[in-house]
Write an enzyme that holds these catalytic residues in place. Structure first.
Site, short mmCIF file in Angstrom:
data_model
loop_
_atom_site.label_atom_id
_atom_site.label_comp_id
_atom_site.label_asym_id
_atom_site.label_seq_id
_atom_site.Cartn_x
_atom_site.Cartn_y
_atom_site.Cartn_z
CE LYS A 106 -4.71 5.40 -1.09
NZ LYS A 106 -6.12 5.90 -0.53
CE1 TYR A 148 -2.48 2.84 -0.51
CE2 TYR A 148 -0.62 4.08 -0.04
CZ TYR A 148 -1.86 3.66 0.12
OH TYR A 148 -2.36 4.48 1.16
N1 LIG Z 1 -3.73 4.03 8.11
C1 LIG Z 1 -2.61 4.77 7.24
O1 LIG Z 1 -1.39 5.01 7.95
C2 LIG Z 1 -2.92 5.21 6.08
C3 LIG Z 1 -1.98 6.43 5.44
C4 LIG Z 1 -2.22 6.75 4.40
C5 LIG Z 1 -3.34 6.68 3.49
N2 LIG Z 1 -4.24 5.72 4.22
C6 LIG Z 1 -5.60 5.91 3.52
O2 LIG Z 1 -6.62 6.00 4.33
C7 LIG Z 1 -7.81 5.54 3.89
C8 LIG Z 1 -8.44 4.76 5.10
O3 LIG Z 1 -7.42 3.79 5.66
P1 LIG Z 1 -7.66 3.26 7.11
O4 LIG Z 1 -6.17 3.34 7.80
O5 LIG Z 1 -8.99 3.84 7.91
O6 LIG Z 1 -7.82 1.78 6.84
P2 LIG Z 1 -8.90 0.39 7.33
O7 LIG Z 1 -8.28 -0.74 6.79
O8 LIG Z 1 -8.89 0.76 9.01
O9 LIG Z 1 -10.09 1.17 6.65
C9 LIG Z 1 -10.43 0.79 5.47
C10 LIG Z 1 -11.78 0.15 5.26
O10 LIG Z 1 -12.02 0.02 3.77
C11 LIG Z 1 -12.91 -0.86 3.45
N3 LIG Z 1 -12.84 -1.50 2.31
C12 LIG Z 1 -11.62 -1.94 1.62
N4 LIG Z 1 -11.99 -2.24 0.31
C13 LIG Z 1 -13.26 -1.98 0.16
C14 LIG Z 1 -14.27 -1.75 -1.07
N5 LIG Z 1 -13.73 -2.20 -2.31
N6 LIG Z 1 -15.30 -1.07 -0.87
C15 LIG Z 1 -15.70 -0.73 0.49
N7 LIG Z 1 -15.00 -0.68 1.45
C16 LIG Z 1 -13.92 -1.30 1.50
C17 LIG Z 1 -12.02 -2.18 4.74
O11 LIG Z 1 -13.16 -3.06 5.00
C18 LIG Z 1 -11.86 -1.19 5.90
O12 LIG Z 1 -13.04 -1.22 6.68
C19 LIG Z 1 -7.38 4.42 2.76
O13 LIG Z 1 -7.92 4.97 1.55
C20 LIG Z 1 -5.77 4.36 2.98
O14 LIG Z 1 -5.29 4.13 1.91
C21 LIG Z 1 -4.09 4.94 5.30
#
Ligand SMILES: NC(=O)c1ccc[n+]([C@@H]2O[C@H](COP(=O)([O-])OP(=O)(O)OC[C@H]3O[C@@H](n4cnc5c(N)ncnc54)[C@H](O)[C@@H]3O)[C@@H](O)[C@H]2O)c1
Length: 273
Positions: free
Chosen positions: A169, A165
């Protein structure tokens, strides 16, 4: 259709829906997710709130599907913004899934939307605060930034999911940086946003995992005392896709409540204090 502005959002999860709400008014929103149930619910919710939104099933790990998404969206009007939030986390995904979705998937989005970007298009890829912790050797970082997308999965993957991860990233951040000059030549921009802990379905799963307590403890230790909201990330995306940031491209905006700053300068885990 001419005259219409299109906003493309990959990922119909916590951040994707918040971004659609923040920048989607008065525009056609094309919302893409790999999972029909998640996508349908998000489309239904946003439509009920008055947004002009169309859902499109897309697995971002599949370059053909992402190209199809980009071409369809471009056929609907001028692409004003592309916000790539689709992703998986180290708490629930395997190393292979992290490499395919978070690493290669982001590269596919950059490639496919560069091909349809026009003057004024702004792309934001959601990376992570985790990318700021990477300690990659310069040759590896250069390869992740500049190698053709189809080669990314042929590199040796890390052994464990957290390392995968972090690598993916960091790759998002440097790949966007490396792509920016080509986007400049189109009059378009591309940046990353690196969130810390943001309350969404993804972070709720992480909070419930083995490392969840430590993750939440760091928020207290760094003084912010809370997780961030998806609306706060959407606000940064609105800045980066709006007219106030026309000279901002090829960079990363860290939104983590000061957690990375605490880890670097004050954390007993890192500094040995
Ligand atoms: N929430 C956090 O604390 C956090 C922190 C740092 C980074 N992020 C990053 O932010 C981004 C958004 O995360 P989030 O918190 O909204 O997560 P989330 O799980 O709510 O949303 C992610 C979405 O991506 C979709 N998804 C997964 N694999 C997929 C694929 N192969 N093709 C298309 N869609 C796919 C999932 O179905 C989901 O709806 C991600 O890249 C995550 O790594 C999140």
């Amino acid at each position: 259709m001419t005259g219409r502005e299109v906003v493309v959002v990959t990922g119909a999860g916590g951040m994707g829906v918040a971004v659609a709400r923040r920048i989607g008014s008065g525009r056609r929103v094309v919302l893409a997710d790999a999972y029909p149930q998640v996508l349908d619910l998000a489309v239904e919710t946003l439509r009920a709130e008055g947004y002009d939104v169309r859902g499109r099933i897309t697995d971002v790990a599949d370059p053909v599907a992402v190209t199809g998404l980009a071409e369809d969206a471009a056929a609907e009007g001028r692409i004003a913004a592309v916000v790539h939030t689709a992703g998986v986390s180290a708490a629930t995904a395997t190393v292979e899934q992290i490499m395919a979705v978070d690493l290669a998937g982001t590269a596919h989005v950059i490639d496919a939307f560069h091909a349809v970007a026009t003057h004024g298009t702004s792309c934001v890829c959601i990376a992570s605060m985790a990318g700021h912790y990477a300690t990659l050797d310069p040759a590896r970082e250069r390869a992740l930034a500049t190698a053709p997308s189809e080669q990314l999965l042929s590199f040796e993957p890390p052994d464990d999911r957290t390392a995968a991860y972090i690598l993916a990233k960091r790759a998002n951040q440097v790949r966007v940086q490396a792509a920016a000059p080509a986007w400049n030549r189109l009059g378009a921009r591309i940046n990353t946003v690196s969130p810390g802990v943001i309350v969404t379905p993804m972070s709720r799963a992480e909070a419930a995992s083995a490392t969840g307590a430590q993750m939440m403890g760091m928020l207290d230790a760094c003084g912010i005392g809370r997780a961030g909201t998806a609306a706060e990330v959407a606000e940064a995306v609105a800045f980066l896709t709006g007219p106030a940031s026309l000279y901002v491209t090829g960079t990363d905006l860290l939104i983590d409540g000061g957690q990375a700053a605490w880890l670097r300068w004050h954390s007993p885990y890192v500094s040995g204090q």
